[in-house]
Design an enzyme around this catalytic site. Structure first.
Site, PDB file in Angstrom:
ATOM      1  N   ASP A   1     -93.197  -8.708  67.711  1.00 46.63           N
ATOM      2  CA  ASP A   1     -94.274  -9.705  67.752  1.00 46.63           C
ATOM      3  C   ASP A   1     -94.045 -10.674  66.601  1.00 46.63           C
ATOM      4  O   ASP A   1     -93.919 -10.259  65.449  1.00 46.63           O
ATOM      5  CB  ASP A   1     -95.631  -9.008  67.601  1.00 46.63           C
ATOM      6  CG  ASP A   1     -96.782  -9.998  67.622  1.00 46.63           C
ATOM      7  OD1 ASP A   1     -96.817 -10.848  68.530  1.00 46.63           O
ATOM      8  OD2 ASP A   1     -97.642  -9.926  66.724  1.00 46.63           O
TER       9      ASP A   1
ATOM     10  N   GLU B   1     -91.499 -12.227  72.494  1.00 45.55           N
ATOM     11  CA  GLU B   1     -92.285 -13.211  73.239  1.00 45.55           C
ATOM     12  C   GLU B   1     -91.461 -14.478  73.402  1.00 45.55           C
ATOM     13  O   GLU B   1     -90.733 -14.859  72.498  1.00 45.55           O
ATOM     14  CB  GLU B   1     -93.520 -13.632  72.438  1.00 45.55           C
ATOM     15  CG  GLU B   1     -94.464 -12.548  72.126  1.00 45.55           C
ATOM     16  CD  GLU B   1     -95.411 -12.992  71.023  1.00 45.55           C
ATOM     17  OE1 GLU B   1     -96.579 -13.218  71.361  1.00 45.55           O
ATOM     18  OE2 GLU B   1     -94.986 -13.132  69.865  1.00 45.55           O
TER      19      GLU B   1
ATOM     20  N   ASP C   1    -101.276  -6.649  65.307  1.00 47.23           N
ATOM     21  CA  ASP C   1     -99.885  -7.066  65.505  1.00 47.23           C
ATOM     22  C   ASP C   1     -99.010  -5.932  66.016  1.00 47.23           C
ATOM     23  O   ASP C   1     -98.144  -6.125  66.873  1.00 47.23           O
ATOM     24  CB  ASP C   1     -99.308  -7.621  64.197  1.00 47.23           C
ATOM     25  CG  ASP C   1    -100.085  -8.827  63.704  1.00 47.23           C
ATOM     26  OD1 ASP C   1    -100.586  -9.578  64.567  1.00 47.23           O
ATOM     27  OD2 ASP C   1    -100.196  -9.009  62.483  1.00 47.23           O
TER      28      ASP C   1
END
Ligand SMILES: [Zn+2]
Length: 379
Positions: A182, A276, A358
């Site tokens: 992340d 991502e 997170d």
């Protein structure tokens, strides 16, 4: 496999002049071709006439000085324009091809190796088309076969060459590990194995210095304007401009070191890395400069991961930006809706587990990456 090796160049005054001329010609041809393609497209829309794709050769009669520089550099301008169009057609959000500006902080051109036209000589010279060998600072030997060379001049007046080499790269041993990453603002990244990777402190320190220096630059611009002096003649303004260019270079070097170490480390230790795709954090409000530094870091990080994975036989999976990585409970899959950024920890209303925001997101990214990969394999 292609790998780039970058070196400092020390051209003579005469060689630097030739480089400057080549940068100019490449820019000229690029802009001419872009202009003609736009015009040809307009005509196509009005009259249905076939779209013409311009080539560098057609401008050589009108602009004789184009004949004086390396013709392969001009041919590469055509390839670069085609690539810019391709990028635009594939991802319109990336924007229409831009004009090349004389004021761009980095000027460059690319030329190809044709049977030894580009080569290292005597360990301290680089042979290039159209010029006597140029002094090169060979801090390491390039490996494999040189395919092309990109010569560049930075805003602080340093010359570099990036040699693109074709070589065999043996795959790295498999570890059987899958990891989710992340990307964050406070921390650069949080991995699904619970490791928080902070932003390098040196980088943020230089960024603060840079922001200050930029404010000083705009004050100097205002002073010059008030006194009616053009910026090109304001010595203090010019001094500050070069200082800023140097700071930018420092930031970019520090960032590159950090991202290279991090990406290599991840590729060494894991077989699949799930991240991502970008713009996930598009909504984050932040100081403009800090923000742009983060954006550059993230996209550069993903591109480094991607090409290193290709070199070493590993996989990078990009999870779509709409994937609700921070809304899902990584333990039971419960979807709890959007959470304000200030909420750093929460308890899942369904299974009751306590989450670090997170870490939970990186666990979700890992699971989604695995799911996408398995989906791709059964297709
Ligand atoms: Zn839960």
């Amino acid at each position: 496999m292609l790998k780039a090796f970058k070196y400092r160049l020390k051209p003579t005054t005469q060689q630097a002049e030739l480089f400057a001329k080549t940068f100019g010609c490449v820019r000229k041809v690029y802009n001419l071709m872009l202009h003609d393609r736009i015009e040809s497209y307009k005509k196509h829309q009005d009259t249905g006439e076939k779209i013409k794709f311009p080539t560098p050769a057609q401008y050589k009669h009108e602009f004789l000085f184009l004949k004086e520089v390396d013709s392969l550099a001009l041919a590469n301008a055509q390839l670069h324009l085609n690539a810019a169009y391709r990028q635009f057609f594939q991802q319109p959000a990336s924007g229409f091809p831009q004009w090349k500006s004389r004021k761009h902080p980095v000027q460059s051109y690319t030329t190809n190796n044709q049977h030894g036209t580009i080569a290292i000589k005597e360990g301290r010279y680089l042979k290039l088309p159209k010029t006597e060998p140029v002094r090169i600072k060979l801090h390491r030997q390039p490996q494999g076969v040189i395919k092309s060379a990109t010569i560049s001049l930075t805003a602080c007046g340093k010359y570099f060459v990036s040699l693109l080499c074709e070589m065999n790269i043996p795959p790295k041993p498999k570890t059987g590990s899958v990891i989710g990453i992340d990307l964050g603002l406070t921390n650069f990244a949080i991995s699904s194995d619970g490791v928080k990777i902070p932003n390098p402190r040196t980088l943020s320190k230089t960024a603060v210095t840079l922001a200050k220096a930029q404010r000083k630059l705009s004050r100097r611009a205002q002073h010059a304007k008030k006194d009616g002096r053009p910026l090109s003649e304001s010595r203090n303004y010019q001094k500050q401009r070069i200082l800023i260019a140097k700071l930018h270079e420092k930031v970019s070097n520090q960032r590159n070191d950090f991202l290279n170490k991090l990406s290599t480390d991840l590729i060494n230790n894991h077989d699949v890395i799930s991240v991502e795709s970008l713009n996930v954090k598009g909504l984050v409000r932040n100081h403009k400069l800090a923000r742009s530094l983060h954006d550059v870091s993230w996209s550069s990080f993903i591109s480094k991961l991607t090409y290193k994975a290709a070199w070493y036989g590993k996989q990078v999976v990009q999870v779509e930006r709409w994937f609700p990585s921070s809304q899902l409970c990584s333990a039971c899959g419960h979807r709890g809706g959007k959470k304000a950024l200030r909420i750093r920890e929460w308890n899942c209303p369904s299974c009751g587990i306590h989450h670090d925001r997170d870490l939970n997101a990186s666990l979700n990214i890992r699971a989604e990456g695995l799911r996408l990969l398995q989906g791709a394999e059964t297709l």
